[in-house]
Design an enzyme around this catalytic site. Structure first.
Site, PDB file in Angstrom:
ATOM      1  CE  LYS A  54      -3.617  -2.632   2.259  1.00 13.29           C
ATOM      2  NZ  LYS A  54      -4.309  -3.012   3.507  1.00 13.29           N
ATOM      3  CD  GLN A  98      -2.858  -4.627   6.539  1.00 11.10           C
ATOM      4  OE1 GLN A  98      -2.820  -3.656   5.800  1.00 11.10           O
ATOM      5  NE2 GLN A  98      -3.507  -5.737   6.216  1.00 11.10           N
ATOM      6  CG  ASP A 121      -9.023  -0.116   4.932  1.00  6.33           C
ATOM      7  OD1 ASP A 121      -8.931  -0.253   3.694  1.00  6.33           O
ATOM      8  OD2 ASP A 121      -8.295  -0.694   5.751  1.00  6.33           O
TER       9      ASP A 121
END
Ligand code: NAP
Length: 290
Positions: A54, A98, A121
């Site tokens: 990412k 994450q 996200d």
């Protein structure tokens, strides 16, 4: 029939090039460089790889990328303090934490703390709620990528029977909401481990999306001739090979189009994270989303 390949890697390259152009224009016209902050707790090797991907992808698109690495023993309090600081940091447009977090940490509380304006996200329940009632909001990256793949493959969701296997909050459930919203208009069946006669349910579909985590679960006899098959599964075999949830060889003989693993949904997931970060940077400055 031999299925057409839906090439997620090629589409991701195209979309990332367009995002990079948009980022350059945003910089030139408004002196804004979108910033993505990734939070990694502990040393899980797979999580490190994902965060690294990412970071590289956002930098390649011309964005600022920041990775906050916290030790495995980090307390909930310290993690939440970092999220609050990132919420308040004007250089940060998107925040991602994450997953999975170490067992002693509560991911839901962390996700709830990310301000919706930076929730790239799309895992904050507020963001999911806005999606459910059809209000504009960030779209969770994997289902967002699947929508792009379907559009790229020329699949019109309107009126189509879509069977999604897997009802996680990360993939299956938000995808079912996205596809049933007015304007997309699919008829969706959300299947799971308690679904009776999964094979028959899948055979009724114009589009099958497998998001389960069981290698080879979807076999040729479960797919109607001419159906489109999207394989979200990312599973490692004992030999270290990456495979999906679909028996690719067999299903390719029946389906009209299919995504490979690797090179299908995966590259699009990271791409849509970049798209969301770009949109976040624009919306936070009162510019229309791209
Ligand atoms: P998850 O949270 O473990 O959910 C799995 C879902 O599959 C659950 O709804 C479960 O049903 C259902 N299921 C399990 N066994 C089944 C069976 N035999 N028949 C029918 N349904 C079954 O997984 P996830 O996070 O959604 O991830 C799914 C897969 O996608 C994994 O391989 C993951 O690595 C991959 N993934 C890939 C990407 C990408 O970017 N490519 C992104 C996210 C996830 P119940 O709800 O009844 O337990």
């Amino acid at each position: 029939m031999t299925a057409r390949l839906i090439d997620g890697k090629a589409l991701a390259q195209q979309v990332r090039a367009r995002i990079a152009d948009d980022v350059a224009r945003l910089h030139a016209d408004h002196d804004v460089v979108p910033g993505l902050a990734a939070v990694l707790v502990g040393g899980d090797p797979a999580s490190k790889v994902y965060v690294g991907m990412k970071k590289r992808a956002s930098e390649a698109a011309g964005m600022h990328s920041r990775v906050e690495i916290l030790p495995e023993q980090t307390t909930q309090e310290d993690l939440e303090a970092l999220i609050v600081a990132l919420n308040e940091d004007d250089a940060v447009d998107g925040i991602l934490v994450q997953l999975p977090l170490p067992d002693h940490l509560d991911p839901r509380r962390v996700q709830e703390l990310i301000v919706p304006a930076k929730d790239v996200d799309a895992l904050n329940p507020y963001t999911a709620g806005r999606l459910a009632i059809g209000d504009p909001t960030f779209l969770a990256c994997t289902p967002y990528g699947i929508l792009e793949l379907l559009a790229h493959a020329g699949v019109d969701a309107a009126g189509a029977n879509v069977v999604i296997v897997g009802r996680s909050n990360l993939v299956g459930r938000p995808l079912s909401v996205m596809l049933t919203l007015k304007g997309r208009d699919a008829t969706v069946t959300l299947a799971h481990s308690r679904t009776r006669d999964l094979a028959a349910v899948c055979r009724s579909a114009d589009v099958v999306v497998a998001a389960v985590g069981v290698p080879g679960l979807i076999t040729a006899d479960m797919v109607a001739p001419g159906a489109v098959v999207i394989d979200v599964g990312t599973n490692r075999t004992d030999e270290g090979k990456l495979v999906g949830d679909v028996d690719f060889e067999g299903v390719s003989e029946v389906a009209s189009a299919i995504t490979p693993v690797p090179g299908g949904v995966g590259p699009m997931t990271v791409t849509m994270l970049l798209q969301n970060t770009l949109e976040a940077a624009r919306i936070r400055r009162g510019l229309p989303p791209r």
